[in-house]
Design a protein around this motif. Structure first.
Motif, PDB file in Angstrom:
ATOM      1  N   PHE A 181      -6.904  -4.340  -1.011  1.00  0.00           N
ATOM      2  CA  PHE A 181      -7.017  -3.104  -1.793  1.00  0.00           C
ATOM      3  C   PHE A 181      -8.131  -2.177  -1.316  1.00  0.00           C
ATOM      4  O   PHE A 181      -8.472  -1.230  -2.009  1.00  0.00           O
TER       5      PHE A 181
ATOM      6  N   ALA B 165      -4.259  -4.422  -8.928  1.00  0.00           N
ATOM      7  CA  ALA B 165      -4.646  -3.006  -9.030  1.00  0.00           C
ATOM      8  C   ALA B 165      -3.720  -2.338 -10.035  1.00  0.00           C
ATOM      9  O   ALA B 165      -2.518  -2.628 -10.073  1.00  0.00           O
TER      10      ALA B 165
ATOM     11  N   THR C 137      -7.734   1.557  -1.460  1.00  0.00           N
ATOM     12  CA  THR C 137      -7.671   2.269  -2.752  1.00  0.00           C
ATOM     13  C   THR C 137      -8.976   3.031  -3.022  1.00  0.00           C
ATOM     14  O   THR C 137      -8.967   4.043  -3.708  1.00  0.00           O
TER      15      THR C 137
ATOM     16  N   LEU D 127       2.180   1.758  -3.483  1.00  0.00           N
ATOM     17  CA  LEU D 127       1.068   2.154  -4.367  1.00  0.00           C
ATOM     18  C   LEU D 127       0.788   3.655  -4.194  1.00  0.00           C
ATOM     19  O   LEU D 127       0.640   4.385  -5.174  1.00  0.00           O
ATOM     20  N   SER D 128       0.788   4.121  -2.957  1.00  0.00           N
ATOM     21  CA  SER D 128       0.534   5.545  -2.721  1.00  0.00           C
ATOM     22  C   SER D 128       1.633   6.414  -3.311  1.00  0.00           C
ATOM     23  O   SER D 128       1.375   7.517  -3.775  1.00  0.00           O
TER      24      SER D 128
ATOM     25  N   SER E 192      -9.003  -1.588  -9.601  1.00  0.00           N
ATOM     26  CA  SER E 192      -8.603  -2.827  -8.928  1.00  0.00           C
ATOM     27  C   SER E 192      -9.656  -3.888  -9.127  1.00  0.00           C
ATOM     28  O   SER E 192     -10.862  -3.609  -9.142  1.00  0.00           O
TER      29      SER E 192
ATOM     30  N   VAL F 101      -2.565   1.430 -11.335  1.00  0.00           N
ATOM     31  CA  VAL F 101      -2.584   2.864 -11.032  1.00  0.00           C
ATOM     32  C   VAL F 101      -2.145   3.621 -12.282  1.00  0.00           C
ATOM     33  O   VAL F 101      -1.113   3.294 -12.870  1.00  0.00           O
TER      34      VAL F 101
ATOM     35  N   ARG G 159      -9.103   7.057  -4.112  1.00  0.00           N
ATOM     36  CA  ARG G 159      -9.842   7.627  -5.264  1.00  0.00           C
ATOM     37  C   ARG G 159     -10.501   8.952  -4.897  1.00  0.00           C
ATOM     38  O   ARG G 159     -10.644   9.822  -5.721  1.00  0.00           O
TER      39      ARG G 159
ATOM     40  N   ILE H  67      -7.263   4.566  -9.977  1.00  0.00           N
ATOM     41  CA  ILE H  67      -6.860   3.193  -9.643  1.00  0.00           C
ATOM     42  C   ILE H  67      -7.966   2.257 -10.095  1.00  0.00           C
ATOM     43  O   ILE H  67      -9.141   2.472  -9.775  1.00  0.00           O
TER      44      ILE H  67
ATOM     45  N   PRO I 247       0.817  -1.218   0.000  1.00  0.00           N
ATOM     46  CA  PRO I 247       0.000   0.000   0.000  1.00  0.00           C
ATOM     47  C   PRO I 247       0.853   1.272   0.000  1.00  0.00           C
ATOM     48  O   PRO I 247       0.458   2.287  -0.567  1.00  0.00           O
TER      49      PRO I 247
END
Ligand code: UD1
Length: 419
Positions: A334, A354, A337, A313-314, A349, A356, A341, A347, A310
């Motif tokens: 996820f 997922a 996520t 991903l950020s 997923s 991005v 949004r 994103i 995570p």
């Protein structure tokens, strides 16, 4: 409810000393029950999960003293082997006490930990390993009662999944079993090697941790006092670096163990950040204009850690191009996520994947933390968003991060905490 207010867009600059590892200290605190003596731990992080573990230890009769980052556990007198539901609920990983209590008392009773925010979290592998060592386990009405009708005997245990918790539970219990235990397809996480080091200080004969086969020769010594310093937290390390990557700036971690999260460092380098490691220091220099990293595919160690997914991903939300994240460890990872949004992240997923697509800007909005690392991911995104983000339920992050708000503020973030 704890709410964090973050006004994003400020680069992070400065130094952070890495805290002790949550996932190393919890099994070691449980392991302190194995022998009738005193354990003195240093570099223990001040976290809600550690507070909960202290309450469990006191409940079973240990005398526990805390002073800053030092915890002293006197487990000479154990008066109970039962962990009530309210304590189990606070700390799912307290299932680790099953192996320790069975070994010390020949009995243990607790309630089923149940699922969590990341999806179902069964403990069948833990129970299977303990049964193989000679435990009798009755599950009824959400309670688990374990006893040892005869005695604990070393066994060959082949884990179908290299579960971290099941490997640790089996190691603890096997320390007081007769003969040798061989755990095959054991988890290889650095915290397993750390536990092995601690158990060997008790006089146990554990070898192989860090590899796929862990061997435990039953029987431990009778030390009076065991001292141990907790290793640095690799996920917390990854968090500060991912925050710097996303917000831009120059952050140096001190007291880190970069080898333990080299997959994360590689991913951060792929985004165009400069990652400079020297001994226990890791520095991230980010100009803020990142490019999408290669696919991030989580897996058991030495794979990419699920807990750091995570965070990465950020850090990729504003990167040029598309990044792919595949979650192979937990089913439901996820959820955070959906919250991202709300900040304008793109994103998509589905199931375990997922994708991005980088956006030019994120915009502050109210969001809710769904779990510990999901909460940290929201904080990272908020630091790189325009305007103010209110993060509700931010209390989740107190389970794993010590003085997170203060540390980020010292790096230049604009953070205010409520509750
Ligand atoms: C530990 C870490 C957690 C990390 C995870 C994976 C601690 C306190 N927590 O959790 O932060 O995200 O490792 O690196 O150290 N499984 C079963 N049956 C079992 C046990 C596990 O099916 O009896 C499955 C789980 O549902 C999961 C996978 O195995 O899909 C891995 O879980 P496991 O390695 O056991 O994680 P934990 O020890 O719970």
């Amino acid at each position: 409810m704890s709410v964090w207010h973050i006004s994003g867009g400020r680069p992070l600059r400065g130094r952070v000393a890495v805290q002790g590892a949550k996932n190393a200290v919890l099994p070691i605190m449980a392991a302190s029950v194995l022998f009738p003596g005193v354990t003195r731990l240093t570099n223990v992080p001040e976290l809600r999960d550690v507070d909960a573990t202290v309450r469990i230890l006191r409940r079973i009769g240990c005398a526990v003293e805390r002073s800053g980052h030092e915890v002293t556990i006197d487990s000479r007198y154990i008066t109970g082997a039962e962990i009530p539901h309210e304590l189990m609920r606070e700390l799912r990983s307290s299932v680790i006490f099953l192996g320790a209590l069975l070994a010390r008392c020949g009995a243990a009773r607790l309630s089923m930990p149940g699922g969590c925010e990341l999806g179902p979290r069964p403990i069948d592998l833990h129970l299977g390993a303990l049964r193989a060592l000679g435990a009798r386990i009755d599950e009824s009405g959400g309670d688990i009662s374990c006893s040892v009708p005869d005695r604990l005997r070393g066994a060959a245990i082949a884990l179908p999944i290299p579960s971290v918790g099941a490997t640790e539970n089996a190691m603890l219990c096997a320390c007081r079993a007769e003969g040798e235990t061989v755990i095959m397809n054991a988890a290889r996480e650095p915290e397993i090697a750390e536990l092995q080091g601690f158990l060997n200080q008790l006089g146990a004969g554990v070898s192989g941790a860090g590899g796929p086969t862990v061997r435990v020769r039953g029987g431990i010594g009778s030390p009076q006092l065991v001292r141990h310093r907790i290793m640095p937290d690799r996920i917390v390390s990854a968090t500060y670096l991912a925050a710097c990557a996303a917000a831009g700036g120059d952050v140096e971690l001190t007291g880190a163990e970069p080898e333990h999260f080299s997959t994360v460092l590689r991913s951060l380098s792929e985004t165009g950040c400069d990652i400079i490691t020297e001994g226990a220091s890791v520095r991230c220099v980010s100009r803020g204009n990142l490019r999408a990293p290669g696919p991030v595919i989580t897996g058991p160690y030495p794979g990419f850690p699920t807990d750091a997914m995570p965070l990465m991903l950020s850090a990729s939300l504003k990167a040029r191009g598309s990044s792919v994240f595949v979650e192979n460890v937990f089913q439901n990872r996820f959820r955070f996520t959906e919250e991202l949004r709300r900040l304008g992240a793109k994103i998509h997923s589905e199931g375990r994947v997922a994708v991005v697509t980088g956006v030019d800007e994120l915009y502050g909005a109210p969001v809710s933390a769904t779990d510990l690392r999901g909460g940290a991911a929201l904080i990272i995104a908020a630091l790189s968003a325009e305007g103010k983000t209110d993060i509700l339920d931010a209390g989740h992050v107190g389970r794993g991060y010590e003085r997170f708000d203060e540390n980020l503020a010292a790096l230049g973030a604009d953070i205010a905490k409520e509750g």
